[in-house]
Every structure is written in structure tokens, then in C-alpha cells.
Design an enzyme around this catalytic site. Sequence first.
Site: not given
Length: 401
Positions: A172-174
Amino acid sequence: MTDTSSGPLADLRVVEMGQLIAGPFCGQLLGDFGAEVIKLESPGAGDPMRQWGREKPHGRSLWWPVIARNKKSVTCDLRTAEGQGLARRLIDRADIVVENFRPGTLERWGLGYEELRRSNPGLVLVRVTGFGQTGPYAPRAGYGSIGEAMGGVRHVIGDPGSPPSRAGISLGDSLAAVFAALGTLAAVHDRHRTGRGQVVDSAIYEAVLAMMESLLPEWAIAGYQRERTGPVLSNVAPSNVYPTKGGEMVLVAANQDTVFRRLAAVMGRPELAEDPRYATHGARGHNMDELDGLIAGWTAGIGTGELLGRLHDGGVPAGRIYTARDMFEDPHFAAREAIIRLTHPDFGEFPMQGAFPRLSETPGTVRHLGPELGEHNTDVYGRLLGLTGDELTALSGRGVI
């Protein structure tokens, strides 16, 4: 802008504020293509990524040199008025600011976009958060794992008989960082036309949602809810992992009609492509289990290397499921320089993934690994802001840098 890079973004200066992955990975992507990325870190500790990930016996992170590559590190206590003033002076000389604080944090520090654009109207402010800058959930703390859950991907990852799983990476962060980088380039392009900057609002849950294919209309129109299906996709066959003679697993993807005909020929069973149970995409999906059993029975009697050779020669997409060791040994990775190596002062030769995607005329590069905390204080504060050695010493003494 004074930067040694010759990449396609070498005329852009980025001030990166924030920490961990969602914002800094966006900064990494921009830096890979030449942007001068000045990372602001808290004095003394810096970004927690300096300590995250697996460590060598001497306690240095193996993650930090990757996510902070191509960046300059300056220390700045953004919770102090003097630190905020220094940040403001740097931002006035920047094209882009990347931050991933909770919404409202920059505003409390007097660094909201309306204040910043008064002196730098072309500024692009990139804001990466869990839920975005607006809406009832905006004030919530939002880690990547929560965005993955609410964006829909966690529900469809894993075995159907087990609770939802996660990918073994910070997906998700990436994803939010990649979309933030895309939005940044779109905003910079628009600035060439208008002369005005804008805010790029990248929410983790929306970045995940953007990858969810036809999930929404499937439910709203067809009443179909996607579920966990393990190593396959429902009604997409054959596309699965199959055993080989040596006990390894090979992934074969032959779900398109023409490719399935090629697979049937490689198997020595061309009649399968004419069998009504397998002749069409829909039929193969309906008879997935039976078809997978036929293919697995065939692959189990052939060694991995021979099997892959037959499939590749026959034009059937197939491959082993790689670990890091496999990547290092693969000649294709080597030929394309997908893995590059730089020298680290503690680790020596330091391998990592190269800059991607590839540009034919102005490719991205990795010019140096993640810097030491405050390594570029003198360069950045002296060169850009004109601070003297005595002034820097005084700021350090007061804990501002």
C-alpha cells in the site's frame, strides 16, 4: 538547479519531509531520474528507516541505502520556529515538496500550501496519507496495512480457507508513492502551461483501490464478490503453479485461447484445445480443477529445466517462482542490469534494484546510496541559503539542526 545528475528531472529540486515509506519512496523515484532531493530529518535520530529492516552485526539498516539513495540529508527540527523558518527558506527555492504527515501537521507548523504558494506560486506540494486530505477519515492515522485492507486487496490475497493475507512487501505504501510520483510529474507538466503549482493528494487506500480491476462493477452490476482464490484467479485457466519432477514449482499461464493451443501441443495433447470442456476461455474456467489436474500430471514427470525449455520453445509463458538467490543467478537480470551494485562504507559491495522504468535517451541512475544523517548540512544550508559556518554551529548548538 545545481545537481550533478544529467537525468530527465535534473532541473527539479525536491524537499522531502516525512518518513518511513509512503513519502520517501516517492522521493526515491524522483531522485532516480535526476531530481535533487533534499531530505529533512530530525536531528539526532533521523528517519526511522535508518533502523528498519534486517541488519548486519554492526547494526546498520539494509533498507536505508535503498530508499534514501540519490538523496541529500539535512537535519532540521520542524517542531521549532527556527526549523520551520529554515524549511520555508528551502521550500522557496524548491519545485516540489513531498510529505506524508497526518493532514493538518504542515498547517500547524505554518507550512500549509496557501502560505507556501504566496512566495512560491509554482510549488507542487505532494501529500501522501492513509485517507487523503479531505473526507471524514482524513484525520485518522493511516498505515499502509490499513489502506490495503480498506482498498480491497487484503480480502483477495491468500488461501480461501484462511484469514486475509498480506503481500510480503509494503504494498500500500509503495503504490501510494508510485501514484504520488505520477501525480507530481503531471503537476509539473501542467505548470509549464500555467505557471502555477498545485497539491497532489495521494491516499493509500485509493492507490490500492485503483489496482482492483473490475471489483466494483462486478459487485454493483453482477452481484459478484471477489474472494480469496489462492494461487489462481477464478475462471482464469490454466494459470497456476504446477509441480515438476524435482519437486519444484513452475508457474504456467496459458489462459488465452491461442496460448492454450500451444500448451496442448507442447503437452502432446493437441486434442485438448478442441475439447468442448477446454476449447474456450469460459469453458476452461468452468473446468479449472480438472484441467489443472491434467497439466499437473504432465509437469510432474518432467524436470524443471527441461519443462521450462519445452514451454518456452513452444511459446507458452512460464517461469519459476524466484527468490533473491534466483535473481542474482539469472542471466536475463544480469543482461538488463536489473540489479546494480554500489560500494557501501560498511557493507562493501551493495546490490539493489536499478532505476526503472527504462528511458532510451535519459535513463535513471543510482548515483549514491542513502546518506549519513545531516551529511549535506553544510552543502545545502551554505550553498542554497548562504549560512556561514558560525551560523550553522549556532543552529546545531540550539538543536535546530
